[in-house]
Design a protein around this motif. Structure first.
Motif, PDB file in Angstrom:
ATOM      1  N   ARG A 170       0.843  -1.203   0.000  1.00 55.90           N
ATOM      2  CA  ARG A 170       0.000   0.000   0.000  1.00 55.90           C
ATOM      3  C   ARG A 170       0.876   1.249   0.000  1.00 55.90           C
ATOM      4  NH1 ARG A 170      -5.700  -1.147   2.069  1.00 55.90           N
ATOM      5  NH2 ARG A 170      -5.902   1.129   2.091  1.00 55.90           N
ATOM      6  N   ILE A 171       0.592   2.166  -0.925  1.00 53.22           N
ATOM      7  CA  ILE A 171       1.279   3.446  -0.934  1.00 53.22           C
ATOM      8  C   ILE A 171       0.677   4.313   0.162  1.00 53.22           C
ATOM      9  CG2 ILE A 171       1.706   5.557  -2.257  1.00 53.22           C
ATOM     10  CD1 ILE A 171       1.720   3.828  -4.783  1.00 53.22           C
ATOM     11  N   VAL A 172       1.545   4.867   1.010  1.00 47.89           N
ATOM     12  CA  VAL A 172       1.059   5.662   2.140  1.00 47.89           C
ATOM     13  C   VAL A 172       1.348   7.151   1.975  1.00 47.89           C
ATOM     14  CG1 VAL A 172       1.123   3.756   3.780  1.00 47.89           C
ATOM     15  CG2 VAL A 172       3.162   5.164   3.451  1.00 47.89           C
ATOM     16  N   ARG A 173       2.375   7.491   1.178  1.00 50.89           N
ATOM     17  CA  ARG A 173       2.661   8.903   0.938  1.00 50.89           C
ATOM     18  C   ARG A 173       3.295   9.067  -0.444  1.00 50.89           C
ATOM     19  NH1 ARG A 173       5.151  11.677   6.365  1.00 50.89           N
ATOM     20  NH2 ARG A 173       6.934  10.356   5.851  1.00 50.89           N
ATOM     21  N   ILE A 174       2.978  10.198  -1.072  1.00 51.78           N
ATOM     22  CA  ILE A 174       3.578  10.570  -2.344  1.00 51.78           C
ATOM     23  C   ILE A 174       4.095  11.996  -2.197  1.00 51.78           C
ATOM     24  CG2 ILE A 174       3.257  10.837  -4.828  1.00 51.78           C
ATOM     25  CD1 ILE A 174       0.867   8.959  -4.648  1.00 51.78           C
ATOM     26  N   THR A 175       5.374  12.177  -2.434  1.00 45.65           N
ATOM     27  CA  THR A 175       6.047  13.473  -2.245  1.00 45.65           C
ATOM     28  C   THR A 175       5.680  14.112  -0.906  1.00 45.65           C
ATOM     29  OG1 THR A 175       4.350  14.726  -3.472  1.00 45.65           O
ATOM     30  CG2 THR A 175       6.223  13.871  -4.731  1.00 45.65           C
ATOM     31  N   GLY A 176       5.673  13.279   0.129  1.00 45.29           N
ATOM     32  CA  GLY A 176       5.431  13.767   1.484  1.00 45.29           C
ATOM     33  C   GLY A 176       3.987  13.965   1.857  1.00 45.29           C
ATOM     34  N   LYS A 177       3.046  13.691   0.941  1.00 47.33           N
ATOM     35  CA  LYS A 177       1.629  13.899   1.210  1.00 47.33           C
ATOM     36  C   LYS A 177       0.937  12.553   1.387  1.00 47.33           C
ATOM     37  CE  LYS A 177       1.573  18.026  -1.711  1.00 47.33           C
ATOM     38  NZ  LYS A 177       1.005  18.627  -2.960  1.00 47.33           N
ATOM     39  N   GLY A 178       0.129  12.449   2.426  1.00 48.13           N
ATOM     40  CA  GLY A 178      -0.594  11.204   2.667  1.00 48.13           C
ATOM     41  C   GLY A 178      -0.664  10.901   4.148  1.00 48.13           C
ATOM     42  N   VAL A 179      -0.480   9.643   4.501  1.00 50.33           N
ATOM     43  CA  VAL A 179      -0.562   9.210   5.897  1.00 50.33           C
ATOM     44  C   VAL A 179       0.576   9.850   6.694  1.00 50.33           C
ATOM     45  CG1 VAL A 179      -0.491   7.235   7.446  1.00 50.33           C
ATOM     46  CG2 VAL A 179      -1.632   7.036   5.219  1.00 50.33           C
ATOM     47  N   PRO A 180       0.279  10.513   7.814  1.00 53.21           N
ATOM     48  CA  PRO A 180       1.352  11.121   8.613  1.00 53.21           C
ATOM     49  C   PRO A 180       2.156  10.070   9.364  1.00 53.21           C
ATOM     50  CG  PRO A 180      -0.770  11.419   9.686  1.00 53.21           C
ATOM     51  CD  PRO A 180      -1.059  10.810   8.344  1.00 53.21           C
ATOM     52  N   ASP A 181       3.459  10.212   9.299  1.00 56.69           N
ATOM     53  CA  ASP A 181       4.388   9.384  10.078  1.00 56.69           C
ATOM     54  C   ASP A 181       4.122   7.881   9.970  1.00 56.69           C
ATOM     55  OD1 ASP A 181       5.582  11.743  11.070  1.00 56.69           O
ATOM     56  OD2 ASP A 181       4.004  11.907  12.580  1.00 56.69           O
ATOM     57  N   PRO A 182       4.168   7.310   8.770  1.00 62.68           N
ATOM     58  CA  PRO A 182       4.025   5.861   8.651  1.00 62.68           C
ATOM     59  C   PRO A 182       5.183   5.151   9.353  1.00 62.68           C
ATOM     60  CG  PRO A 182       4.792   6.814   6.588  1.00 62.68           C
ATOM     61  CD  PRO A 182       4.439   7.955   7.479  1.00 62.68           C
ATOM     62  N   VAL A 183       4.915   3.944   9.853  1.00 63.78           N
ATOM     63  CA  VAL A 183       5.909   3.239  10.675  1.00 63.78           C
ATOM     64  C   VAL A 183       7.111   2.810   9.855  1.00 63.78           C
ATOM     65  CG1 VAL A 183       6.311   1.239  12.136  1.00 63.78           C
ATOM     66  CG2 VAL A 183       4.134   2.479  12.284  1.00 63.78           C
ATOM     67  N   SER A 184       6.882   2.104   8.774  1.00 60.96           N
ATOM     68  CA  SER A 184       7.985   1.566   7.982  1.00 60.96           C
ATOM     69  C   SER A 184       7.594   1.562   6.511  1.00 60.96           C
ATOM     70  CB  SER A 184       8.324   0.134   8.434  1.00 60.96           C
ATOM     71  OG  SER A 184       9.346  -0.416   7.620  1.00 60.96           O
ATOM     72  N   THR A 185       8.425   2.162   5.671  1.00 63.34           N
ATOM     73  CA  THR A 185       8.101   2.224   4.257  1.00 63.34           C
ATOM     74  C   THR A 185       9.327   1.935   3.402  1.00 63.34           C
ATOM     75  OG1 THR A 185       8.590   4.598   4.071  1.00 63.34           O
ATOM     76  CG2 THR A 185       6.336   3.983   4.677  1.00 63.34           C
ATOM     77  N   LYS A 186       9.054   1.581   2.153  1.00 63.94           N
ATOM     78  CA  LYS A 186      10.114   1.404   1.156  1.00 63.94           C
ATOM     79  C   LYS A 186      10.118   2.634   0.250  1.00 63.94           C
ATOM     80  CE  LYS A 186       8.117  -2.283  -0.349  1.00 63.94           C
ATOM     81  NZ  LYS A 186       7.768  -3.504  -1.137  1.00 63.94           N
ATOM     82  N   PRO A 187      11.279   3.276   0.068  1.00 65.78           N
ATOM     83  CA  PRO A 187      11.335   4.431  -0.827  1.00 65.78           C
ATOM     84  C   PRO A 187      11.353   3.982  -2.288  1.00 65.78           C
ATOM     85  CG  PRO A 187      13.523   3.996   0.064  1.00 65.78           C
ATOM     86  CD  PRO A 187      12.574   3.018   0.723  1.00 65.78           C
ATOM     87  N   ARG A 188      10.495   4.577  -3.087  1.00 66.20           N
ATOM     88  CA  ARG A 188      10.407   4.241  -4.499  1.00 66.20           C
ATOM     89  C   ARG A 188      10.184   5.525  -5.307  1.00 66.20           C
ATOM     90  NH1 ARG A 188      12.040   0.134  -2.700  1.00 66.20           N
ATOM     91  NH2 ARG A 188      11.264  -2.000  -3.027  1.00 66.20           N
ATOM     92  N   MET A 189      10.318   5.399  -6.625  1.00 66.61           N
ATOM     93  CA  MET A 189       9.939   6.476  -7.531  1.00 66.61           C
ATOM     94  C   MET A 189       8.839   5.982  -8.449  1.00 66.61           C
ATOM     95  SD  MET A 189      12.539   6.679 -10.752  1.00 66.61           S
ATOM     96  CE  MET A 189      11.161   7.263 -11.725  1.00 66.61           C
ATOM     97  N   PHE A 190       7.966   6.884  -8.843  1.00 70.94           N
ATOM     98  CA  PHE A 190       6.862   6.560  -9.741  1.00 70.94           C
ATOM     99  C   PHE A 190       7.404   6.438 -11.157  1.00 70.94           C
ATOM    100  CE2 PHE A 190       2.929   8.523 -11.945  1.00 70.94           C
ATOM    101  CZ  PHE A 190       2.400   7.275 -12.214  1.00 70.94           C
TER     102      PHE A 190
END
Length: 247
Positions: A151-171
């Motif tokens: 699940r994508i939780v943020r795009i360019t810093g916008k979205g779910v605040p302070d997600p616990v753990s994410t993988k950085p990717r580019m669109f």
């Protein structure tokens, strides 16, 4: 599923070349860039493709015609004023008949199993699926943060605040969406498709990231264009893997 190729852009980073030829018609390995993507769509069973046009649009229309030489039906969505990714897709939504649509950037060259991507999207019942990839410059491209269960939780810093753990990717500029995500997009106004994606994330809808591990290039600068030509010459991506280029 319908498909759309975004081909209205100005190609400013490739000027002066794109002053006289639209970026989607720039030859890569002797074949126009947009034709690579049309052949890939055909290879994966697509039959109807919408192409939006603005900069030097008549040249694209003249080169591709009605699509019969590629075994496709091409429909053109002409933009007198360039509308961006959000506004461009919104203007064309009437062609989708409320069906899910696969959208490609007309200025990227990539290798991806589109059938597997579509199956992933359907099986997960997503409102949108964005193809993403690892890149050391993901922040510069526009950071997409992918959390648990893709699940994508943020795009360019916008979205779910302070997600616990994410993988950085580019669109990667390849995405599947259901037209209902366009409901809040104003018609005839330039906008980015990223905004409704962020809105869907904030509403708790399922917006997924699908990893692309194969070849990808945005062919966006003279340097990247030259590198893409070298990659084709080296066999890193092959037109023959899609089908013979129609004469």
């Amino acid at each position: 599923m319908k498909a759309m190729i975004l081909a209205a852009g100005l190609g400013t980073r490739l000027r002066p070349l794109t002053n006289t030829i639209p970026k989607p018609l720039i030859p890569v390995g002797g074949t126009p860039l947009i034709v690579w993507n049309l052949l890939l769509l055909k290879h994966h069973g697509f039959h109807e493709v919408v192409i939006n046009l603005h900069h030097l649009g008549p040249m694209i229309e003249q080169a591709l015609g009605n699509g019969s030489k590629f075994g496709l039906r091409l429909i053109y969505s002409r933009e007198p004023v360039i509308l961006g990714t959000g506004g461009g897709i919104k203007q064309a939504e009437g062609y989708f008949a409320n069906d899910t649509v696969l959208v490609l950037n007309g200025d990227t060259l990539f290798d991806l199993d589109l059938s597997a991507l579509c199956a992933f999207h359907r099986e997960r019942n997503a409102v949108a699926t964005l193809v993403v990839r690892e890149d050391p410059e993901a922040v510069q491209w526009g950071l997409v943060e992918v959390g648990e269960e893709d699940r994508i939780v943020r795009i360019t810093g916008k979205g779910v605040p302070d997600p616990v753990s994410t993988k950085p990717r580019m669109f990667a500029g390849i995405h599947i969406l259901h037209p209902r995500i366009l409901r809040g997009v104003p018609k005839g106004v330039a906008s980015s498709i990223i905004d409704p994606y962020v809105g869907a994330i904030l509403r708790g809808e399922t917006v997924l990231g699908y990893d692309l591990t194969g070849y990808w290039s945005d062919v966006g600068t003279p340097e990247r264009y030259a590198q893409t030509e070298r990659d084709v010459m080296a066999g890193r991506i092959r037109i023959e893997d899609r089908q013979d280029v129609p004469g």
